[in-house]
Write a protein that holds these residues in place. Structure first.
Motif, PDB file in Angstrom:
ATOM      1  N   TRP A  68      -8.822 -11.193 -25.131  1.00 35.91           N
ATOM      2  CA  TRP A  68      -7.433 -11.586 -24.928  1.00 35.91           C
ATOM      3  C   TRP A  68      -7.305 -12.491 -23.712  1.00 35.91           C
ATOM      4  O   TRP A  68      -6.536 -13.463 -23.728  1.00 35.91           O
ATOM      5  N   PHE A  69      -8.049 -12.176 -22.660  1.00 35.14           N
ATOM      6  CA  PHE A  69      -8.004 -13.011 -21.465  1.00 35.14           C
ATOM      7  C   PHE A  69      -8.501 -14.422 -21.782  1.00 35.14           C
ATOM      8  O   PHE A  69      -7.919 -15.416 -21.318  1.00 35.14           O
ATOM      9  N   ALA A  70      -9.572 -14.510 -22.569  1.00 33.60           N
ATOM     10  CA  ALA A  70     -10.103 -15.819 -22.945  1.00 33.60           C
ATOM     11  C   ALA A  70      -9.084 -16.603 -23.757  1.00 33.60           C
ATOM     12  O   ALA A  70      -8.920 -17.819 -23.563  1.00 33.60           O
ATOM     13  N   ALA A  71      -8.393 -15.909 -24.669  1.00 32.14           N
ATOM     14  CA  ALA A  71      -7.359 -16.583 -25.460  1.00 32.14           C
ATOM     15  C   ALA A  71      -6.252 -17.114 -24.558  1.00 32.14           C
ATOM     16  O   ALA A  71      -5.770 -18.243 -24.739  1.00 32.14           O
ATOM     17  N   ALA A  72      -5.857 -16.296 -23.563  1.00 30.89           N
ATOM     18  CA  ALA A  72      -4.819 -16.740 -22.628  1.00 30.89           C
ATOM     19  C   ALA A  72      -5.297 -17.936 -21.812  1.00 30.89           C
ATOM     20  O   ALA A  72      -4.541 -18.883 -21.562  1.00 30.89           O
ATOM     21  N   ALA A  73      -6.557 -17.912 -21.399  1.00 30.59           N
ATOM     22  CA  ALA A  73      -7.106 -19.018 -20.620  1.00 30.59           C
ATOM     23  C   ALA A  73      -7.163 -20.300 -21.452  1.00 30.59           C
ATOM     24  O   ALA A  73      -6.850 -21.393 -20.954  1.00 30.59           O
ATOM     25  N   GLY A  98       5.374 -16.622 -29.175  1.00 27.86           N
ATOM     26  CA  GLY A  98       4.019 -16.166 -29.448  1.00 27.86           C
ATOM     27  C   GLY A  98       3.027 -16.655 -28.410  1.00 27.86           C
ATOM     28  O   GLY A  98       2.148 -15.908 -27.969  1.00 27.86           O
ATOM     29  N   TYR A  99       3.160 -17.905 -28.018  1.00 24.71           N
ATOM     30  CA  TYR A  99       2.289 -18.519 -27.007  1.00 24.71           C
ATOM     31  C   TYR A  99       2.380 -17.726 -25.705  1.00 24.71           C
ATOM     32  O   TYR A  99       1.366 -17.355 -25.103  1.00 24.71           O
ATOM     33  N   GLU A 100       3.613 -17.457 -25.296  1.00 25.30           N
ATOM     34  CA  GLU A 100       3.839 -16.753 -24.040  1.00 25.30           C
ATOM     35  C   GLU A 100       3.334 -15.313 -24.120  1.00 25.30           C
ATOM     36  O   GLU A 100       2.845 -14.764 -23.124  1.00 25.30           O
ATOM     37  N   THR A 101       3.444 -14.687 -25.293  1.00 23.93           N
ATOM     38  CA  THR A 101       2.968 -13.320 -25.454  1.00 23.93           C
ATOM     39  C   THR A 101       1.460 -13.238 -25.257  1.00 23.93           C
ATOM     40  O   THR A 101       0.952 -12.294 -24.636  1.00 23.93           O
ATOM     41  N   VAL A 102       0.722 -14.215 -25.775  1.00 25.71           N
ATOM     42  CA  VAL A 102      -0.725 -14.222 -25.571  1.00 25.71           C
ATOM     43  C   VAL A 102      -1.048 -14.344 -24.088  1.00 25.71           C
ATOM     44  O   VAL A 102      -1.946 -13.663 -23.566  1.00 25.71           O
ATOM     45  N   LEU A 103      -0.329 -15.199 -23.368  1.00 27.61           N
ATOM     46  CA  LEU A 103      -0.530 -15.317 -21.929  1.00 27.61           C
ATOM     47  C   LEU A 103      -0.223 -13.988 -21.239  1.00 27.61           C
ATOM     48  O   LEU A 103      -0.977 -13.544 -20.360  1.00 27.61           O
ATOM     49  N   GLY A 105      -2.804 -11.220 -22.516  1.00 27.23           N
ATOM     50  CA  GLY A 105      -4.164 -11.598 -22.168  1.00 27.23           C
ATOM     51  C   GLY A 105      -4.459 -11.512 -20.686  1.00 27.23           C
ATOM     52  O   GLY A 105      -5.449 -10.891 -20.265  1.00 27.23           O
ATOM     53  N   PHE A 106      -3.623 -12.112 -19.867  1.00 28.39           N
ATOM     54  CA  PHE A 106      -3.864 -12.080 -18.427  1.00 28.39           C
ATOM     55  C   PHE A 106      -3.676 -10.673 -17.861  1.00 28.39           C
ATOM     56  O   PHE A 106      -4.409 -10.250 -16.961  1.00 28.39           O
ATOM     57  N   ALA A 107      -2.696  -9.927 -18.368  1.00 30.13           N
ATOM     58  CA  ALA A 107      -2.464  -8.566 -17.885  1.00 30.13           C
ATOM     59  C   ALA A 107      -3.670  -7.677 -18.186  1.00 30.13           C
ATOM     60  O   ALA A 107      -4.186  -6.976 -17.298  1.00 30.13           O
ATOM     61  N   LEU A 108      -4.133  -7.689 -19.427  1.00 32.40           N
ATOM     62  CA  LEU A 108      -5.283  -6.863 -19.794  1.00 32.40           C
ATOM     63  C   LEU A 108      -6.535  -7.295 -19.029  1.00 32.40           C
ATOM     64  O   LEU A 108      -7.303  -6.452 -18.550  1.00 32.40           O
ATOM     65  N   GLY A 109      -6.734  -8.587 -18.944  1.00 29.39           N
ATOM     66  CA  GLY A 109      -7.918  -9.076 -18.250  1.00 29.39           C
ATOM     67  C   GLY A 109      -7.955  -8.639 -16.799  1.00 29.39           C
ATOM     68  O   GLY A 109      -9.002  -8.207 -16.296  1.00 29.39           O
TER      69      GLY A 109
END
Length: 412
Positions: free
Chosen positions: A284-289, A320-325, A328-332
């Motif tokens: 998820w972090f990679a997707a956000a990055a 959706g874009y913002e949700t991935v950020l 992703g960043f929170a979990l990472g």
């Protein structure tokens, strides 16, 4: 690193001792410090990048600073809510040893009142004198007639609202207080039901942490994305409304914040923070990055397509874009700090304990530095870096000093 109870300590809810505490989570201390820095950096960036209203205007800008603010915004407050909610159940469990409601109202309500009646008026008065054209006015007259709105609205009022009274960054503390009270009410109802059934009042902490799968994380993200998209049909980004006339709320972000509050409470009870798999979190972090890099690389076509509100493909895509950020960043960050932070120094623990004070007092420090930087012969990047770095250092130092005063420490 192990995040469960210390060796020999009873698990809350498994022995009937619901007030026993888990060992100190050092990585959570580090997350809290990192989030404090991100909040301060975000507010430092407001004068030098984003186009929305801010307390200091007419400053040089840089595109990368705006990009930082846009990409930083989706996750930092959601993760702040997650961390704050993680400690809610234990605080309520201990209410049998000491009252919960009174200290909570004092700890959250007190700073809200101090900020609303003392800190924010000073910032708004400086803005009135420097960036409005209604003539000079004394602070007393401004406070009563303009800030509180006892006088008539001046002709040609420039806003952003009338009257000037606002809670500024205190909206987070307001919402945290509301969520705390709602959780307290929910727990009272649940405890009564459990008591009638002959069960222990406190739900307790699972002896064996519950595994959380990648599918569960995906389902959580879908809930956040759909909720965000639905809310923004009616309430676009940056539209604030006064719920019950006093709770400063941006409805567009509620679907991001509330699920993280619920997730924080459940994580404490079920041990999710221990079982999140690195490969899931880092995927998820990679997707956000990747999406962040894509935003920077293709900013013009993306921003022309994305929309901040309404029932359009652009709005749904940005949700959706913002949700991935956000996810992703929170979990990472959670998994990174969990797996790589083995301990904290005394200074770090002090800063983590002072997070609440840092959040309260950082805004006047940052805005004050932005005023001072107006005459510094530097571009936007230089001013931002100075304000962000010095603002963080001063905010932490001031919070640590203030917390040495017993009266202040009781609130902060």
């Amino acid at each position: 690193m192990r995040t469960g109870p210390a060796a020999g300590a009873a698990l809350p809810g498994t022995t009937g001792q619901a007030t026993d505490r888990p060992a100190r989570l050092h990585y959570v201390d580090s997350i809290r410090i990192a989030l404090s820095a991100l909040v301060i950096f975000h507010h430092a960036a407001q004068a030098y990048g984003p186009q929305d209203w801010w307390y200091v205007e007419d400053q040089p800008t840089a595109q990368w600073i705006e990009d930082f603010a846009v990409l930083n915004a989706p996750f930092k407050m959601s993760l702040f809510f997650l961390v704050a909610a993680f400690f809610l159940p234990a605080a309520v469990d201990r209410r049998r040893e000491r009252p919960y409601l009174g200290p909570r109202l004092r700890k959250l309500g007190g700073p809200i009142l101090v900020g609303f009646f003392l800190l924010i008026p000073v910032l708004m008065y400086a803005y009135y004198l420097n960036f409005r054209h209604h003539g000079p006015i004394g602070f007393g007259d401004y406070y009563w007639n303009i800030y509180l709105g006892a006088g008539p609205e001046p002709e040609g009022w420039s806003g952003p609202i009338w009257p000037d009274r606002q809670f500024g960054h205190l909206w987070f503390i307001q919402h945290l207080l509301v969520y705390s009270l709602l959780y307290l009410v929910w727990r009272a109802v649940v405890d009564r039901i459990r008591t009638r059934r002959g069960l222990p009042a406190a739900p307790g902490v699972r002896r064996t942490p519950e595994n959380i799968s990648g599918l569960a994380v995906l389902s959580f993200a879908v809930v956040v994305a759909v909720g965000t998209a639905v809310l923004r049909i009616r309430y676009p980004v940056d539209e604030w409304i006064p719920v019950a006339e006093i709770i400063q709320t941006e409805p567009a972000d509620l679907a991001q914040h509330l699920p993280f509050v619920i997730a924080g409470v459940l994580a404490y009870r079920r041990g999710w923070q221990e079982t999140i798999r690195p490969r899931v979190a880092y995927a998820w972090f990679a997707a956000a990055a990747v999406l962040s890099a894509g935003y920077v690389s293709f900013r013009e076509p993306l921003t022309s397509f994305f929309a901040w509100g309404g029932a359009s493909a652009g709005q749904f895509a940005w949700a959706g874009y913002e949700t991935v950020l956000c996810v992703g960043f929170a979990l990472g960050l959670v998994v990174f700090f969990r797996d790589h932070v083995r301990g904290t120094s005394r200074l770090q623990r002090g800063a983590a304990n002072a997070t609440f004070a840092i959040y309260l007092i950082h805004l006047p420090i940052v805005v004050g530095l932005q005023y001072l930087a107006r005459d510094v012969p530097l571009d936007a990047s230089g001013r931002f870096l100075i304000v962000a770095g010095v603002g963080f250092a001063l905010s932490v130092a001031a919070a640590l000093v203030l917390r040495r005063t017993p009266v202040v420490r009781a609130v902060l």
